[in-house]
Write an enzyme that holds these catalytic residues in place. Structure first.
Site, PDB file in Angstrom:
ATOM      1  N   ASP A  30       0.868  -1.180   0.000  1.00 55.18           N
ATOM      2  CA  ASP A  30       0.000   0.000   0.000  1.00 55.18           C
ATOM      3  C   ASP A  30       0.900   1.225   0.000  1.00 55.18           C
ATOM      4  OD1 ASP A  30      -3.249   0.184   0.988  1.00 55.18           O
ATOM      5  OD2 ASP A  30      -2.061   2.036   0.862  1.00 55.18           O
ATOM      6  N   GLU A 151     -13.997 -10.907  -6.379  1.00 54.81           N
ATOM      7  CA  GLU A 151     -14.231 -11.383  -5.005  1.00 54.81           C
ATOM      8  C   GLU A 151     -15.718 -11.277  -4.686  1.00 54.81           C
ATOM      9  OE1 GLU A 151     -15.270  -9.357  -2.359  1.00 54.81           O
ATOM     10  OE2 GLU A 151     -15.327  -7.505  -3.529  1.00 54.81           O
ATOM     11  N   ALA A 255     -36.625  -8.091   4.474  1.00 57.86           N
ATOM     12  CA  ALA A 255     -36.970  -6.676   4.295  1.00 57.86           C
ATOM     13  C   ALA A 255     -36.294  -5.857   5.388  1.00 57.86           C
ATOM     14  CB  ALA A 255     -38.480  -6.510   4.370  1.00 57.86           C
ATOM     15  N   CYS A 263     -20.564  -1.968  -1.842  1.00 59.43           N
ATOM     16  CA  CYS A 263     -20.699  -2.647  -3.141  1.00 59.43           C
ATOM     17  C   CYS A 263     -22.017  -2.409  -3.873  1.00 59.43           C
ATOM     18  CB  CYS A 263     -20.509  -4.142  -2.951  1.00 59.43           C
ATOM     19  SG  CYS A 263     -18.813  -4.579  -2.626  1.00 59.43           S
TER      20      CYS A 263
HETATM   21  C1  UDX Z   1     -21.872  -7.540  -0.855  1.00 61.10           C
HETATM   22  C2  UDX Z   1     -21.986  -8.908  -1.550  1.00 61.10           C
HETATM   23  O1  UDX Z   1     -22.874  -9.740  -0.806  1.00 61.10           O
HETATM   24  C3  UDX Z   1     -20.617  -9.534  -1.698  1.00 61.10           C
HETATM   25  O2  UDX Z   1     -20.719 -10.763  -2.399  1.00 61.10           O
HETATM   26  C4  UDX Z   1     -19.786  -8.536  -2.504  1.00 61.10           C
HETATM   27  O3  UDX Z   1     -18.601  -9.009  -2.919  1.00 61.10           O
HETATM   28  C5  UDX Z   1     -19.645  -7.248  -1.718  1.00 61.10           C
HETATM   29  O4  UDX Z   1     -20.947  -6.715  -1.544  1.00 61.10           O
HETATM   30  P1  UDX Z   1     -21.637  -6.597   1.617  1.00 61.10           P
HETATM   31  O5  UDX Z   1     -21.731  -5.244   0.994  1.00 61.10           O
HETATM   32  O6  UDX Z   1     -20.582  -6.857   2.606  1.00 61.10           O
HETATM   33  O7  UDX Z   1     -21.466  -7.733   0.488  1.00 61.10           O
HETATM   34  O8  UDX Z   1     -23.024  -6.859   2.346  1.00 61.10           O
HETATM   35  P2  UDX Z   1     -24.306  -7.798   2.163  1.00 61.10           P
HETATM   36  O9  UDX Z   1     -24.333  -8.784   3.245  1.00 61.10           O
HETATM   37  O10 UDX Z   1     -24.405  -8.315   0.787  1.00 61.10           O
HETATM   38  O11 UDX Z   1     -25.478  -6.725   2.428  1.00 61.10           O
HETATM   39  C6  UDX Z   1     -25.627  -5.567   1.611  1.00 61.10           C
HETATM   40  C7  UDX Z   1     -26.815  -4.753   2.062  1.00 61.10           C
HETATM   41  O12 UDX Z   1     -28.029  -5.458   1.844  1.00 61.10           O
HETATM   42  C8  UDX Z   1     -26.813  -4.404   3.560  1.00 61.10           C
HETATM   43  O13 UDX Z   1     -27.257  -3.077   3.718  1.00 61.10           O
HETATM   44  C9  UDX Z   1     -27.801  -5.386   4.173  1.00 61.10           C
HETATM   45  O14 UDX Z   1     -28.388  -4.929   5.346  1.00 61.10           O
HETATM   46  C10 UDX Z   1     -28.812  -5.494   3.042  1.00 61.10           C
HETATM   47  N1  UDX Z   1     -29.589  -6.748   3.065  1.00 61.10           N
HETATM   48  C11 UDX Z   1     -28.980  -7.942   2.845  1.00 61.10           C
HETATM   49  C12 UDX Z   1     -30.962  -6.689   3.295  1.00 61.10           C
HETATM   50  O15 UDX Z   1     -31.530  -5.603   3.497  1.00 61.10           O
HETATM   51  N2  UDX Z   1     -31.681  -7.836   3.263  1.00 61.10           N
HETATM   52  C13 UDX Z   1     -31.110  -9.054   3.037  1.00 61.10           C
HETATM   53  O16 UDX Z   1     -31.847 -10.058   3.025  1.00 61.10           O
HETATM   54  C14 UDX Z   1     -29.724  -9.116   2.821  1.00 61.10           C
END
Ligand code: UDX
Length: 431
Positions: A30, A151, A255, A263
């Protein structure tokens, strides 16, 4: 194998540490000297369960090194993973690839023998082609291969997701490097991970398509929850009923508040922008983005209704402010929209998050960080369960309130409405 991770953000650090734990020699690079010094002293810049222990273990075993010297690290490695950020451009549309191209230029002038260059950062389709062009300016085609290996790590579950992935996707137009990558991942493949080899462009698109689909699934169930509220149906029944259909599946059908994080908001915008460039209208994803952006306003309106439109001088508690549990990440968390809006209307906000104080609220009037759940509940008119931390799943509200009873708005549907109402609290949930 000798690996070099360029960028020690979320993706680079987690992947680098896990590769080291699988027995590879890994250098994490980094340009931020403080970050590298801290990491060398076992100080981890992000909150991720299990990460700190793995960093310390592999650093001590000398399988993991940290460096600011990109050129030297590239020369010493066989495979170079590009893991730098691809934030949304200032105009709010496509991905800003300046970091990707800058490190590509640096790597391309440091090649001393055949190297495999892998993009782990989420990059729009055709970015691999552009990186290849950069490399061809200084190198013979035989001396390098550019591969896409997206990833799929979720924050808070990243170590587990790395060790037990559903699938490993490698997009490469070069057979030799595909074999080497498959070999690198063989300890995970032998434990049951599916391995998919595709063209480089396909691998780049799989990442965006997957995240857009998951964002769509969440948005779909959030909109169903809006309908359930109008017709007196419990959204949890709908989620279970739909999820039992194997074609649909039960995951990502919870929900809640608007989805956030580093992401989904970024990737949904980037894929529609890429598609526009290729004259393809991704109307579904566009409408998902809009629906999600409107969701915080919709939930705020519900808060106003719950408080009979009298927000001024009300004390509102937020339990959890991060975008989801098990992370300290505030990026695109819906609390960033809701808390300032409530403060503007004259409410006093108290928040408690297991990851502590958040600088994002330091300049917002009447917003206070509480040091415990108990403290955050004192004097509250409305308690909003914003993030589904385990710490909030079995609170004995009855034993914690003093004086007046607060109203509970459970935005993650953690509690049984019946049980909470039996304790004498007014309780609202999503859907
Ligand atoms: C996501 C992807 O899942 C992962 O594969 C990718 O590489 C990076 O982005 P992340 O951002 O860490 O991961 O969180 P994730 O668990 O996917 O949740 C994203 C958002 O969706 C959160 O705000 C979470 O609260 C929301 N969510 C998730 C819901 O509101 N309902 C659900 O059923 C699942």
């Amino acid at each position: 194998m000798k690996l070099c991770m360029i960028g020690t953000g979320y993706v680079g650090l987690v992947s680098g540490v896990c590769f080291a734990d699988l027995g590879n020699d890994v250098i994490c690079v980094d340009k931020n000297i403080d970050k590298i010094n801290n990491l060398s002293n076992g100080k981890i810049p992000i909150y991720e369960p299990g990460l700190s222990e793995l960093v310390i273990k592999n650093f001590k075993n000398k399988k993991l090194k940290f460096s600011t010297n990109l050129k030297k690290s590239v020369k010493e490695s066989d495979i170079i993973f590009i893991c730098v950020g691809t934030p949304t451009k200032k105009d709010g549309s496509s991905a800003d690839l300046s970091q990707i191209f800058n490190v590509s230029k640096e790597i391309s002038s440091s090649i001393n023998k055949f190297k495999i260059i892998v993009t782990k950062s989420t990059v729009p389709v055709t970015t691999g082609d552009q990186i290849e062009k950069i490399f061809l300016k200084k190198n013979n085609r035989k001396n390098f291969a550019i591969i896409s290996n997206p990833e799929f790590l979720r924050e808070g579950e990243a170590i587990r997701d790395f060790i037990y992935p559903d699938r490993i996707v490698v997009g490469s137009n070069d057979k030799r490097s595909s074999r080497i990558l498959k070999n690198l991942y063989s300890p995970l493949i032998s434990k049951g991970a599916s391995y998919l080899h595709t063209s480089r462009r396909a691998a780049e698109l799989i990442k965006y398509a997957s995240n857009s689909f998951l964002a769509t699934k969440i948005t779909f169930i959030n909109e169903m929850a809006n309908l359930c509220e109008k017709i007196g149906v419990n959204i949890e029944d709908i989620s279970i009923g739909m999820g039992l259909d194997k074609r649909i599946g039960s995951r990502f059908l919870r929900a809640g508040p608007a989805y956030g994080g580093s992401c989904f908001p970024k990737d949904t915008k980037a894929i529609t922008s890429t598609a526009d460039k290729f004259k393809t209208n991704l109307s579904v994803v566009k409408s998902v983005i809009k629906s999600n952006e409107n969701r915080s306003t919709l939930l705020l309106n519900r808060v106003y209704e719950i408080l009979n439109k009298k927000i001024k001088n009300k004390t509102i508690t937020f339990l959890g402010v991060t975008f989801k549990a098990n992370t300290d990440d505030m990026r695109d968390s819906s609390s960033l929209k809701m808390i300032p809006a409530l403060s503007k209307k004259g409410a006093k906000i108290k928040y408690f998050d297991p990851t502590g104080y958040k600088k994002e609220f330091s300049k917002i009037k009447n917003v206070f960080n509480s040091l415990s759940i108990k403290d955050s509940l004192q004097g509250s008119d409305l308690v909003i369960i914003h993030t589904e931390w385990n710490d909030f799943k079995s609170i004995n509200f009855k034993s914690l309130y003093k004086g007046k009873k607060f109203i509970i708005y459970d935005m993650r549907n953690i509690y049984s409405p019946k049980k909470i109402k039996e304790q004498g609290f007014r309780y609202y949930s999503i859907g």
